[in-house]
Scaffold this active site. Structure first.
Site, mmCIF file in Angstrom:
data_model
loop_
_atom_site.group_PDB
_atom_site.id
_atom_site.type_symbol
_atom_site.label_atom_id
_atom_site.label_comp_id
_atom_site.label_asym_id
_atom_site.label_seq_id
_atom_site.Cartn_x
_atom_site.Cartn_y
_atom_site.Cartn_z
ATOM 1 N N ASP A 105 31.336 50.883 34.098
ATOM 2 C CA ASP A 105 32.656 50.946 33.456
ATOM 3 C C ASP A 105 33.481 52.107 33.989
ATOM 4 O O ASP A 105 32.932 53.098 34.467
ATOM 5 C CB ASP A 105 32.526 51.219 31.951
ATOM 6 C CG ASP A 105 31.799 50.128 31.235
ATOM 7 O OD1 ASP A 105 31.773 49.021 31.753
ATOM 8 O OD2 ASP A 105 31.276 50.438 30.151
HETATM 9 N N1 URA Z 1 26.468 49.676 29.923
HETATM 10 C C1 URA Z 1 27.725 50.021 29.603
HETATM 11 O O1 URA Z 1 28.118 49.935 28.435
HETATM 12 N N2 URA Z 1 28.528 50.442 30.581
HETATM 13 C C2 URA Z 1 28.146 50.583 31.851
HETATM 14 O O2 URA Z 1 28.930 51.005 32.696
HETATM 15 C C3 URA Z 1 26.832 50.214 32.167
HETATM 16 C C4 URA Z 1 26.011 49.774 31.187
#
Ligand code: URA
Length: 236
Positions: A105
């Site tokens: 993310d």
């Molecule tokens: N889980 C999440 O919530 N975000 C990420 O970037 C990776 C795993």
């Protein structure tokens, strides 16, 4: 015909950093077309064959493998309607087109692999291979043992029940708890959704390992080539 310096050639093949490659060359461990190449300034073309410690260097300018310590505030997807910064902007001086293996993310930090090796990308991202990813999540409040147990068992993240996960408490200072979560699935925002499902907001999230490959002490925003050993840790 394009020629590159031998140390760059070896670095691009993932054998060592350029500086280390210079040392390997000086030590007489690198051969080009059957002759020892002791001068780091030696240049090499794609028609030459380089050997390192007796093994043919895999670099026909084919595959490269990179690890990046992604900072918060960068996207890993190719397109973005908001014109936010992309992790590829952090990879200066790479002449290859590489792609992130899986997603992190915008706000998530930590270990991201980038490569042009589609087979490895498939292997690491396809759910059937169940590659474990290890995250450290900082969540608001004090996390109760019963909620850790729920996370371990699997929780509903909106119509999907997550597979059993390895979850452990790292520390708690009253207002914030650090937990380690190891999952082998890759649902969108999975760790954030899992924590939310048991009542906690994620304040920070960092990936520290993919399978047996660990981020280690690579600084935030920095990248490096994976060593041969690390590439083999990923199952290549
Ligand atoms: N889980 C999440 O919530 N975000 C990420 O970037 C990776 C795993």
């Amino acid at each position: 015909m394009e020629r590159v310096r031998l140390q760059k050639y070896l670095a691009d093949a993932g054998i060592a950093s350029r500086r280390k490659a210079e040392k390997l060359i000086e030590q007489g461990r690198v051969f080009v077309n059957g002759n020892v190449a002791k001068k780091p300034g030696t240049s090499i073309s794609k028609y030459d064959v380089a050997y390192f410690d007796g093994k043919k260097s895999e670099n026909n300018n084919k595959y490269i493998y990179i690890m990046l310590n992604k900072p918060s505030g960068y996207i890993t997807t190719v397109r973005d309607q908001f014109k936010r910064k992309n992790v590829l902007e952090l990879l200066e001086k790479i002449n290859f087109r590489v792609y992130p293996v899986g997603r992190l993310d915008y706000k998530t930090k930590g270990l991201l692999i980038l490569t042009n090796d589609g087979d490895l990308t498939y292997k690491l991202t396809h759910p059937s291979h169940k590659i474990e990813k290890t995250y450290i999540a900082g969540v608001m409040g004090k996390v109760l043992e019963k909620d850790l147990a729920l996370l371990r068992k699997g929780v509903d993240i909106g119509g999907y029940i997550t597979a059993p996960a390895k979850v452990s408490l790292i520390e708690n200072d009253g207002s914030r708890t650090l937990i380690q979560i190891v999952i082998h699935e890759g649902k969108n925002r999975q760790v954030r959704k899992m924590c939310k499902a048991v009542g906690y907001n994620v304040l920070s999230l960092k990936r520290i390992a993919i399978g047996n490959l660990r981020l280690g002490d690579l600084k935030e925003g920095k990248w490096r080539y994976l060593s041969h050993k690390e590439i083999s840790l990923l199952g290549k």
